[in-house]
Design a protein around this motif. Structure first.
Motif, short mmCIF file in Angstrom:
data_model
loop_
_atom_site.label_atom_id
_atom_site.label_comp_id
_atom_site.label_asym_id
_atom_site.label_seq_id
_atom_site.Cartn_x
_atom_site.Cartn_y
_atom_site.Cartn_z
N TYR A 143 0.85 -1.19 0.00
CA TYR A 143 0.00 0.00 0.00
C TYR A 143 0.88 1.23 0.00
O TYR A 143 2.04 1.20 0.40
N SER A 144 0.32 2.35 -0.46
CA SER A 144 1.13 3.56 -0.63
C SER A 144 1.11 4.48 0.57
O SER A 144 2.06 5.25 0.78
N ALA A 145 0.04 4.44 1.37
CA ALA A 145 -0.06 5.33 2.54
C ALA A 145 -1.13 4.78 3.46
O ALA A 145 -2.00 4.00 3.05
N LEU A 146 -1.07 5.21 4.72
CA LEU A 146 -2.07 4.81 5.71
C LEU A 146 -2.48 6.04 6.50
O LEU A 146 -1.61 6.77 7.01
N ALA A 147 -3.78 6.27 6.59
CA ALA A 147 -4.29 7.42 7.32
C ALA A 147 -5.38 6.97 8.28
O ALA A 147 -6.08 5.98 8.05
N LEU A 148 -5.51 7.71 9.38
CA LEU A 148 -6.57 7.46 10.36
C LEU A 148 -7.55 8.62 10.35
O LEU A 148 -7.14 9.79 10.25
N ARG A 149 -8.83 8.30 10.47
CA ARG A 149 -9.86 9.31 10.56
C ARG A 149 -10.88 8.88 11.58
O ARG A 149 -10.82 7.75 12.11
N TRP A 155 -15.58 1.79 8.29
CA TRP A 155 -14.44 1.50 9.15
C TRP A 155 -13.12 1.60 8.42
O TRP A 155 -12.07 1.71 9.04
N GLY A 156 -13.17 1.56 7.12
CA GLY A 156 -11.94 1.66 6.36
C GLY A 156 -12.22 1.83 4.88
O GLY A 156 -13.36 1.71 4.43
N SER A 157 -11.18 2.13 4.14
CA SER A 157 -11.31 2.25 2.69
C SER A 157 -9.94 2.04 2.05
O SER A 157 -8.90 2.14 2.71
N CYS A 158 -9.97 1.75 0.77
CA CYS A 158 -8.74 1.59 -0.01
C CYS A 158 -8.95 2.30 -1.34
O CYS A 158 -9.92 2.01 -2.06
N SER A 159 -8.10 3.25 -1.65
CA SER A 159 -8.23 4.02 -2.89
C SER A 159 -7.57 3.28 -4.05
O SER A 159 -6.75 2.38 -3.84
N PRO A 160 -7.89 3.65 -5.29
CA PRO A 160 -7.26 2.98 -6.44
C PRO A 160 -5.74 3.07 -6.45
O PRO A 160 -5.08 2.21 -7.02
N ASP A 161 -5.18 4.12 -5.82
CA ASP A 161 -3.72 4.22 -5.80
C ASP A 161 -3.10 3.62 -4.54
O ASP A 161 -1.95 3.89 -4.20
N GLY A 162 -3.87 2.78 -3.84
CA GLY A 162 -3.30 2.02 -2.73
C GLY A 162 -3.23 2.72 -1.40
O GLY A 162 -2.50 2.28 -0.51
N GLU A 185 -9.61 -4.31 3.78
CA GLU A 185 -9.11 -3.22 2.95
C GLU A 185 -7.90 -3.63 2.13
O GLU A 185 -7.78 -3.25 0.97
N VAL A 186 -7.01 -4.41 2.71
CA VAL A 186 -5.84 -4.86 1.95
C VAL A 186 -6.26 -5.73 0.77
O VAL A 186 -5.62 -5.68 -0.30
N ALA A 187 -7.32 -6.51 0.92
CA ALA A 187 -7.80 -7.33 -0.19
C ALA A 187 -8.18 -6.49 -1.39
O ALA A 187 -8.13 -6.96 -2.54
N HIS A 188 -8.53 -5.22 -1.16
CA HIS A 188 -8.86 -4.32 -2.27
C HIS A 188 -7.62 -3.95 -3.08
O HIS A 188 -7.75 -3.44 -4.20
N LEU A 189 -6.45 -4.18 -2.54
CA LEU A 189 -5.24 -3.97 -3.34
C LEU A 189 -5.17 -4.97 -4.49
O LEU A 189 -4.49 -4.73 -5.49
N VAL A 190 -5.88 -6.09 -4.33
CA VAL A 190 -5.93 -7.12 -5.36
C VAL A 190 -7.18 -6.96 -6.22
O VAL A 190 -7.12 -7.01 -7.45
N GLU A 191 -8.32 -6.77 -5.57
CA GLU A 191 -9.60 -6.63 -6.26
C GLU A 191 -10.30 -5.38 -5.71
O GLU A 191 -10.77 -5.38 -4.58
N LEU A 192 -10.37 -4.33 -6.51
CA LEU A 192 -10.97 -3.08 -6.05
C LEU A 192 -12.49 -3.12 -6.30
O LEU A 192 -13.05 -2.30 -7.03
N ASN A 193 -13.14 -4.08 -5.67
CA ASN A 193 -14.58 -4.30 -5.83
C ASN A 193 -15.02 -5.24 -4.71
O ASN A 193 -14.24 -5.55 -3.81
N HIS A 194 -16.26 -5.69 -4.77
CA HIS A 194 -16.74 -6.68 -3.81
C HIS A 194 -17.28 -7.90 -4.57
O HIS A 194 -18.33 -8.45 -4.24
N SER A 195 -16.55 -8.30 -5.57
CA SER A 195 -16.92 -9.45 -6.39
C SER A 195 -16.62 -10.75 -5.66
O SER A 195 -15.93 -10.75 -4.63
N PRO A 196 -17.11 -11.88 -6.19
CA PRO A 196 -16.73 -13.18 -5.60
C PRO A 196 -15.22 -13.37 -5.53
O PRO A 196 -14.70 -13.95 -4.57
N ALA A 197 -14.50 -12.86 -6.53
CA ALA A 197 -13.04 -12.97 -6.52
C ALA A 197 -12.45 -12.20 -5.34
O ALA A 197 -11.50 -12.66 -4.70
#
Length: 230
Positions: A143-149, A155-162, A185-197
């Protein structure tokens, strides 16, 4: 995504609709998600002006969601930290420490809430960075960065740029729940969706994710009831 500033900040999902003739605000009674529907041609500045005009109603509605009634954090209060209830008590020295079921808070009692919030955010960043690095290694990504809000709607998110974002209030939940959100959220680094994959990736790195997601659905709103005077 617009954010209404305040304590806590409130994320607002804008929904443009060709059918909408005026602005309308909706709050989910399930998870507190705030949706602002606006006409297709409306400007975001106009939407934010409408939102600010409804802030009193919005915060009152959010506070009325079961489990989210405000509770001020200070000496004598009990606060969950990594899922364990700790009694906030006066301490000595300069730093906060956990001892015998207590969170010892030195300094002026009037600033205890703010000091606890600062301590929790440092702890949350440490735990979430560790969990994110662990899961990222498992999926072979970084991942490229980590921020807290402090967001109520997710509870979390992952942007297209990691870039990963987490709610620091996850440090109040049991460690396995925090780990699940990191895996999610880390799984979105592989699949930026909520598909079966995508869910196959989550299952591969966090097999019991359903149990931890269930905990958040049932108890997550209670983590937002604490107010820290910061």
């Amino acid at each position: 995504m617009p954010v209404l500033p305040g304590s806590p900040p409130v994320e607002v999902h804008l929904k443009r609709s060709a059918r909408a003739r005026r602005f309308s605000l909706r709050v989910s009674r399930l998870d507190g998600k705030v949706t602002l529907s606006i006409p297709t041609r409306a400007r975001e500045a106009e939407a934010m002006a409408f939102l600010r005009g409804q802030e009193g109603w919005l915060r009152q509605t959010l506070s009325a969601i079961p489990g989210t009634a405000a509770r001020t954090v200070g000496l004598g209060a009990t606060l969950p930290v990594e899922g364990l209830p700790l009694l906030l008590a006066p301490g000595s020295g300069r730093g906060l420490r956990v001892e015998n079921g207590q969170l010892l808070v030195p300094g002026d009692p009037a600033s205890a809430g703010a000091r606890v919030a600062a301590w929790l955010k440092v702890l949350a960043r440490d735990r979430l960075a560790s969990a994110s690095a662990c899961y990222a290694a498992r999926v072979g990504r970084s991942y490229s960065a980590l921020a807290l809000r402090d967001t109520r709607s997710r509870w979390g998110s992952c942007s297209p740029d990691g870039r990963l974002m987490y709610s620091w209030r996850l440090i109040l939940a049991p460690p396995a729940v925090l780990d699940y959100v990191a895996a999610h959220e880390v799984a979105h680094l592989v699949e930026l969706n909520h598909s079966p994959a995508y869910w196959r990736v989550v299952t591969g790195i966090c097999p019991d994710w359903r149990q931890h997601r269930g905990w958040l659905h049932e108890h997550g709103s209670t983590l937002h009831r604490f107010r820290f005077q910061d």
